[in-house]
Structures are given as structure tokens and as C-alpha cells.
Design a protein around this motif. Sequence first.
Motif, PDB file in Angstrom:
ATOM      1  N   GLU A  18     -22.745  -1.255   4.163  1.00  0.00           N
ATOM      2  CA  GLU A  18     -22.615  -2.253   5.233  1.00  0.00           C
ATOM      3  C   GLU A  18     -21.942  -1.681   6.479  1.00  0.00           C
ATOM      4  N   ARG A  19     -20.933  -0.865   6.288  1.00  0.00           N
ATOM      5  CA  ARG A  19     -20.207  -0.298   7.429  1.00  0.00           C
ATOM      6  C   ARG A  19     -20.747   1.059   7.856  1.00  0.00           C
ATOM      7  N   GLY A  20     -21.665   1.637   7.064  1.00  0.00           N
ATOM      8  CA  GLY A  20     -22.196   2.955   7.386  1.00  0.00           C
ATOM      9  C   GLY A  20     -21.160   4.046   7.218  1.00  0.00           C
ATOM     10  N   VAL A  21     -20.281   3.907   6.239  1.00  0.00           N
ATOM     11  CA  VAL A  21     -19.224   4.885   5.981  1.00  0.00           C
ATOM     12  C   VAL A  21     -19.579   5.661   4.719  1.00  0.00           C
ATOM     13  N   TYR A  22     -19.751   6.959   4.880  1.00  0.00           N
ATOM     14  CA  TYR A  22     -20.065   7.851   3.766  1.00  0.00           C
ATOM     15  C   TYR A  22     -19.090   9.019   3.870  1.00  0.00           C
ATOM     16  N   GLU A  23     -18.057   8.992   3.036  1.00  0.00           N
ATOM     17  CA  GLU A  23     -16.972   9.977   3.141  1.00  0.00           C
ATOM     18  C   GLU A  23     -16.537  10.445   1.755  1.00  0.00           C
ATOM     19  N   SER A  24     -16.001  11.637   1.716  1.00  0.00           N
ATOM     20  CA  SER A  24     -15.306  12.131   0.533  1.00  0.00           C
ATOM     21  C   SER A  24     -13.822  12.043   0.865  1.00  0.00           C
ATOM     22  N   LEU A  25     -13.116  11.186   0.157  1.00  0.00           N
ATOM     23  CA  LEU A  25     -11.701  10.951   0.424  1.00  0.00           C
ATOM     24  C   LEU A  25     -10.851  11.662  -0.612  1.00  0.00           C
ATOM     25  N   ALA A  26      -9.733  12.175  -0.175  1.00  0.00           N
ATOM     26  CA  ALA A  26      -8.723  12.732  -1.065  1.00  0.00           C
ATOM     27  C   ALA A  26      -7.386  12.221  -0.542  1.00  0.00           C
ATOM     28  N   PHE A  27      -6.697  11.417  -1.357  1.00  0.00           N
ATOM     29  CA  PHE A  27      -5.408  10.880  -0.923  1.00  0.00           C
ATOM     30  C   PHE A  27      -4.479  10.697  -2.108  1.00  0.00           C
ATOM     31  N   LYS A  28      -3.205  10.611  -1.783  1.00  0.00           N
ATOM     32  CA  LYS A  28      -2.177  10.353  -2.786  1.00  0.00           C
ATOM     33  C   LYS A  28      -1.592   8.976  -2.510  1.00  0.00           C
ATOM     34  N   ALA A  29      -1.268   8.281  -3.577  1.00  0.00           N
ATOM     35  CA  ALA A  29      -0.638   6.973  -3.458  1.00  0.00           C
ATOM     36  C   ALA A  29       0.499   6.905  -4.472  1.00  0.00           C
ATOM     37  N   ALA A  30       1.639   6.424  -4.015  1.00  0.00           N
ATOM     38  CA  ALA A  30       2.805   6.305  -4.888  1.00  0.00           C
ATOM     39  C   ALA A  30       2.917   4.870  -5.403  1.00  0.00           C
ATOM     40  N   GLN A  31       3.083   4.748  -6.699  1.00  0.00           N
ATOM     41  CA  GLN A  31       3.275   3.436  -7.319  1.00  0.00           C
ATOM     42  C   GLN A  31       4.756   3.250  -7.602  1.00  0.00           C
ATOM     43  N   HIS A  32       5.345   2.251  -6.933  1.00  0.00           N
ATOM     44  CA  HIS A  32       6.749   1.932  -7.139  1.00  0.00           C
ATOM     45  C   HIS A  32       6.917   1.336  -8.540  1.00  0.00           C
ATOM     46  N   PRO A  33       8.054   1.559  -9.203  1.00  0.00           N
ATOM     47  CA  PRO A  33       8.257   1.013 -10.546  1.00  0.00           C
ATOM     48  C   PRO A  33       8.091  -0.508 -10.637  1.00  0.00           C
ATOM     49  N   SER A  34       8.364  -1.226  -9.550  1.00  0.00           N
ATOM     50  CA  SER A  34       8.235  -2.685  -9.591  1.00  0.00           C
ATOM     51  C   SER A  34       6.815  -3.164  -9.272  1.00  0.00           C
ATOM     52  N   GLU A  35       5.926  -2.244  -8.947  1.00  0.00           N
ATOM     53  CA  GLU A  35       4.549  -2.568  -8.575  1.00  0.00           C
ATOM     54  C   GLU A  35       3.670  -2.609  -9.828  1.00  0.00           C
ATOM     55  N   THR A  36       2.959  -3.721 -10.040  1.00  0.00           N
ATOM     56  CA  THR A  36       2.084  -3.815 -11.207  1.00  0.00           C
ATOM     57  C   THR A  36       0.884  -2.890 -11.039  1.00  0.00           C
ATOM     58  N   ASP A  37       0.270  -2.539 -12.157  1.00  0.00           N
ATOM     59  CA  ASP A  37      -0.924  -1.697 -12.112  1.00  0.00           C
ATOM     60  C   ASP A  37      -2.047  -2.402 -11.343  1.00  0.00           C
ATOM     61  N   GLU A  38      -2.179  -3.719 -11.523  1.00  0.00           N
ATOM     62  CA  GLU A  38      -3.218  -4.480 -10.835  1.00  0.00           C
ATOM     63  C   GLU A  38      -3.029  -4.434  -9.321  1.00  0.00           C
ATOM     64  N   TYR A  39      -1.797  -4.605  -8.872  1.00  0.00           N
ATOM     65  CA  TYR A  39      -1.482  -4.533  -7.446  1.00  0.00           C
ATOM     66  C   TYR A  39      -1.814  -3.138  -6.927  1.00  0.00           C
TER      67      TYR A  39
END
Length: 179
Positions: A18-39
Motif C-alpha cells: 500500500e505504501r510502496g515500501v520495500y526495505e531490508s531493515l536491521a534494528f535493535k529494540a530494548a525491552q524494559h523489564p516492566s514491558e510485556t512481550d505483547e507490548y
Amino acid sequence: MALTATVFTFEVKLSDVERGVYESLAFKAAQHPSETDEYFITRALAYCLEYREGIAFSKGLAEPDEPAIAVRDLTGALQAWIEIGSPDAARLHKASKAAPRVVVYTHKDASRLVQQLSGERIHRRDDLEIRAVDRELIAALVARLDRRMKLELSVVEQHLYITIGGETLDGAIERYQAT
């Protein structure tokens, strides 16, 4: 002893038709201990679904006045404020004053969120975008959560197709309007 965040590495082949975005992404994300897996999974998906130049995760709990994900232009001006979960009306009111576009990606009951926001004061309420990610899809991704995530994400007509470990999962994104 305080618990520290867990860092996850994502490699995503994104195809957003829909947006015409075709990319290979590489990123890191930190999960805080109080953050649920679903969030956390919803936050990572929102990053991919909103991917564009200038997108970045906030520092999370260290900056409570910032969005979960922000999109800034080259001058540093906030272009999009992206929230996860069920933010309250006051936060969305503030977001709508700070950014021209505000989006909420929720892994919870979106109709309940809309009901909670009903009648509350929110600047530019009609422009608020609420997106509910299929809860079964979130649960399936949580079951496969690993410190190194490699997946293919295709978006076609507000439907997500995610290939992870040779298995394809799918689910819809429903749009809701704050009333």
C-alpha cells in the motif's frame, strides 16, 4: 539489584504494498523489564509498519514525555507520534498538539480503548488513527520471540503476512476511529 533491559536484534524484509515500501531493515529494540512481550512485539511491528526516514524508538521509561516511536524530519521537527497499547486521553491530547500525525497501535481491545476515549478532550480527535493488531498474531509472535528475530513482513490491504522460521503467520490490522 535493578533489572536491565533485554536487547533484541531484528532483521526484517519489509514489503508494504500500500505504501510502496520495500526495505531490508536491521534494528535493535530494548525491552524494559516492566514491558510485556505483547507490548514489545506490537512496538516492533509498529516500527516496521510506520517505517520511513527519520523513524526512531524513544528511550522509553527514561523519557515519559516522548512517544514510543517518533518520526522526525531532517530539521528534527516531530512529524508523527506513535503510541502503543492504551494511552490515556491526556497523553493523546498532548501528542496531537505536538505532532501533525498521531497513531496508536494496540494489542488490546481497541473497542474498549475507543470507549475510554469517548467524550474526553483530545486535540484534533478526528485525525487520531487507532490500529488494532490481530491478537492471535501477536500471541503467535510472542511464542516465537527470540533475541535474534529474522522475518519477512508483507502488508497487503491492512493484512499482515509474517514468515518466520519457514512458517507463515497472518492477521489483520483493524482501523478504529475515536468518537
